[in-house]
Structures are given as C-alpha cells and as structure tokens.
Design an enzyme around this catalytic site. Structure first.
Site, mmCIF file in Angstrom:
data_model
loop_
_atom_site.group_PDB
_atom_site.id
_atom_site.type_symbol
_atom_site.label_atom_id
_atom_site.label_comp_id
_atom_site.label_asym_id
_atom_site.label_seq_id
_atom_site.Cartn_x
_atom_site.Cartn_y
_atom_site.Cartn_z
ATOM 1 C CG ASP A 24 -0.255 -0.472 2.454
ATOM 2 O OD1 ASP A 24 0.950 -0.169 2.622
ATOM 3 O OD2 ASP A 24 -0.893 -1.160 3.273
ATOM 4 C CG ASP A 66 0.860 4.286 4.314
ATOM 5 O OD1 ASP A 66 -0.283 3.982 3.908
ATOM 6 O OD2 ASP A 66 1.528 3.558 5.062
ATOM 7 C CG ASP A 121 9.950 0.965 12.074
ATOM 8 O OD1 ASP A 121 10.134 1.628 11.034
ATOM 9 O OD2 ASP A 121 9.186 -0.019 12.124
#
Ligand code: ATP
Ligand code: MG
Length: 448
Positions: free
Chosen positions: A76, A78, A152
């Site tokens: 996907d 973002d 992260d």
C-alpha cells in the site's frame, strides 16, 4: 573569549533535550535511485498532487518507498504531508479523519483508501512512558525531520516526491538500502523499549526483504525480548497476523522462537506432533500466498491452536470424559487459554470453533451425513483443514481421498462411495465403540 562555542553547546543541549534533529535532508535526484512516479499507485499520486497544488509538502513515505527501492511491489502507499487533518479533508470529496491518539485522514478514491498523515512531532520528555520505557502517548505534529526520526528503521523513513522524482533522506536510509541493512533509527535499546513490537518488526522485515539486521540493532533483542509481555493484545495481534501472512511465516516463526519473542509459540508448539502440524500449516500458507492465493487468518489460527486442542481432548478422555464432551470442553479451554496468549480476537472464535467442530464429521460417512456436511457453508475451509490433518497422520489418507472424490462425484457414484466407506454407524457410537487402553490420538475421529 568568543561566545560561539558556548552558544553552540547550549543549542546542542536544547536540541538534545527536545530531541529535535537539526539536520537537513540528503535529497537524492532521479538519476541516483530507481524509483519512478509511474510506479506509484494512481490514487496515491493524485492525493500527493492535490496536496502539493494546494501549497503543502506531500510525499509517498514508508513501506512503499522502501519496497520500490528494493525492487519489490508495495502493498500500500501511504502519504505524509505538512498539512493538518483539518487542512487535508476539504481538499477531497471523500476524506475522513480517523484515530484518536494521533489523527490521520483516510482519502477514498475509487475503491482505494489512501492513508494521509501529518508529519508527526519528535518525542519530548513530555511523552509519557511506562516503567519499562514504553511510549504511552505520541506527540502532536512536527517537522518532516521530526517525522523521519520517530519512524522505526532508516529504510522506512524515506520520502519520495513523485513530482521531482526525488527521495528525501534524513537518516541515512538510502545507504542502508544499498547495503541491504535493516537498522533502527537512534539508540536501539531505547527504541525497542519505547515500542517492543519493533523487535518483531525487525525479524519480520529482515526475512521478508532479505536484509541483514545491523549488529547494533540485532544485539539488544534477546536481552529485551521479555518486554513483549507488556504489549496490548490488539497491537500484538496485528503484528502476529502480518507475520503469519507474510509469505515467509515458516522462517519468520523459527526466528521469532529463536529470539524468544513470543512465548505463546512455545506453549502452542509443545511437542513434535504439534510442531509437525504447525509446520505443515505454515508451509501451506506460504505456498498459497506465494502463488497469489489468499489465506484466511481464521484458518491459520485454527491450525496453530489445533494441536493444543487434540492434546487437551486426549487428556480428558484418558481422565474418563466421553469423547464428544472431551472434544467440546477442550475447544473451549484452548480458545480461552492459548487463544488469549496468541491474542486471537473474540470475533474470530466463532469461525475457528466451526472449523474444528466439523472435523469429526469427516469420518461419519453414513446415510445422509456426507451430503449434509457438503452443504455446510464452512465445508471448503474445514475440508482443507482435514486434508492437513490427514497429511499429519491424524486420520487415514483414504479419508482425504474419499472426500476429494465425493465432492465431484455423480449421485450414483456418491451412493457407492458411502457404501464403500465403512465408517461406524452414526447412532450412539460412543457406547458401543469405546475401547479401553487406547493410546492413539484420535478417538474422537473414529468413534463419532
Ligand atoms: P509492511 O510492508 O509489512 O506493511 P511497513 O513498514 O509498511 O511494512 P506499516 O505498519 O505499514 O509497516 O508501517 C508504515 C510505516 O510506519 C513504516 O514504514 C514506518 O515508517 C512506520 N512505523 C510502523 N511501525 C512503527 C513502529 N512500531 N515504530 C515506528 N515507526 C513505525
Ligand atoms: Mg505498510
């Protein structure tokens, strides 16, 4: 004396206190990396363009940029922007602000939903942490640099601007892509303490993307593994599901166990028989996903918990419970105990129970029963499950082959198949067929 060093020192201290990076991005132009605007999904592209036309900064960010840089197809796309949710929403016909703690906007375009998030602020001392250092709240909006460093891994913090086809890098992510290295941003132990799920993500992403975890990011994992116990159930379930549906579940689970990140797995994989069955289930899942077919998470969780059900049922039978009661009680007990350990959501329990409850019916091939089983809405998934059990020697291979034939047979053929099956008569089988001293693992199969 010159006051500048002192001023710089003070600025440095303030920057450290606020943990705001005072860095500028390294901007990589199209000639320096392989990502092209045409690789971006049309809906995401139109969202970025609309935001930019309205005067905001907007980028494709995170997993999608990383996957494209590594020549993989993103799941996907973002979008990250400096516009606030209130500024984003009026730009689109169907856009909804979601989330309470950190609000983002879901922009619906055709059948797609693009997640648009406002650059998130860096952590400050005001962010509450629990006794183990886990972040309890996320701060509000910030600069793009702030947004980058709260992510992260370095390769997950890259921003792609489709208009200029440039990649913006605040954390050395491009270098790590080139070295095929998964590296946490910041001090690894601190970042793992803030959010222990990052340990699980490190293992999952390294395997999925065929990367090496940087030694400094790998080293603290074993020591901090016990922090996984404090993860909220819903959160853990989300990551467990990603891990199981990654297409590399088998390998990932092995690694997760090696690092002792999910003690629930050790409880579930309690003996050799269980291990064999779960391996089979994971291999099936991986193969299905690799060949582009879908996998139901319900099926997977039913498989993971099944060996525990069988073991529990057999213990009950040895303790004198009748086989059907033992089976039903085992189901409830395992859903409650092991289901909780694995964070299986309650909404899954009904479907898992259904798959399990249909199992004994595959060995009741008498009269009208096979027809009735065939009509069950869950027949197909229960059938796949039964084949897996047969593969693990829980019931004769003949049963699996019989059902394979039965499904497509003509009415006459079906009648003779039933006549050939030789299953015990359906009525009151337990009273007549209870055997003493039977130590095999399948009384519920043969006696029901
Ligand atoms: P996948 O391809 O499996 O979805 P992903 O990296 O895209 O992997 P998401 O959960 O979709 O994973 O997260 C999107 C982005 O959000 C990540 O790329 C990362 O930048 C950021 N992110 C996700 N989880 C964390 C976390 N626990 N801590 C910090 N940043 C995170
Ligand atoms: Mg993603």
């Amino acid at each position: 004396m010159d006051a500048t060093p002192k001023k710089n020192m003070i600025r440095g201290i303030i920057a450290r206190l606020l943990k705001t990076p005072n860095t500028k991005p390294q901007v990589y132009s199209a000639s320096e990396h392989p990502v092209r605007a045409e690789q971006i999904d049309a809906a995401a592209l139109s969202v970025v363009r609309r935001l930019q036309d309205a005067g905001f900064q907007a980028f494709v960010v995170g997993g999608a940029v990383r996957d494209l840089l590594l020549a993989r197809r993103p799941k996907d796309f973002d979008v990250a922007t400096n516009a606030t949710p209130e500024e984003i929403r009026p730009l689109f016909r169907r856009a909804f602000i979601i989330g309470r703690r950190f609000r983002l906007v879901h922009v619906h375009i055709g059948h797609e939903v693009i997640e648009v998030s406002t650059f998130r602020g860096a952590q400050t001392d005001e962010n509450a942490t629990d006794d183990f250092g886990r972040l309890l709240s996320d701060n509000v909006y910030g600069s793009q640099a702030d947004d980058a460093v709260r992510r992260d891994f370095t390769i997950n913090a890259l921003y792609f601007d489709p208009t200029t086809e440039s990649v913006w890098d605040y954390v050395g992510g491009i270098k790590d892509v080139r070295m095929r290295r998964l590296k946490l941003i910041g001090t690894p132990a601190t970042r793992y303490r803030e959010d222990p799920v990052r340990m699980l993500r490190a293992i999952r992403l390294a395997i999925k993307l065929d990367l090496t975890i940087a030694p400094s990011s790998e080293k603290p994992i074993k020591k901090l593994a016990s922090l996984m116990e404090n993860i909220p159930t819903a959160r853990l379930f989300e990551e467990t599901q990603k891990l199981l549906l990654s297409g590399n579940a088998q390998k990932t689970i092995d690694e997760v166990r090696r690092y002792r990140l999910m003690p629930a797995l050790d409880a579930i994989i309690a003996n050799e028989h269980a291990e064999r069955f779960i391996r089979l289930a994971l291999t099936h899942t991986d193969n299905r996903l690799m060949s582009g077919r879908s996998v139901s998470p319900v099926y997977l969780f039913a498989a993971l918990l099944w060996p525990a059900v069988v073991e529990n049922r057999d213990k009950r039978i040895q303790g004198g419970e009748k086989s059907q009661a033992a089976f039903l009680n085992a189901i409830e007990e395992i859903l409650e105990s092991h289901g909780k350990m694995l964070s299986v959501p309650r909404r899954f329990q009904g479907s898992i129970r259904e798959i399990w409850m249909l199992q004994p019916r595959f060995t009741q091939r008498v009269a009208q029963r096979p027809y009735k089983l065939l009509e069950q809405p869950r027949f197909r998934i229960a059938y796949d499950f039964m084949r897996m059990r047969a593969e693990n020697d829980e019931l004769p291979e003949e049963v699996g082959l019989w059902w394979e034939k039965f499904q497509t047979a003509s009415h006459d053929e079906q009648r003779s198949l039933i006549a050939e099956a030789g299953d015990p008569p359906a009525k009151k089988p337990r009273q007549r067929r209870r055997r003493s001293g039977n130590k095999t693992a399948k009384p519920a199969e043969t006696s029901e």
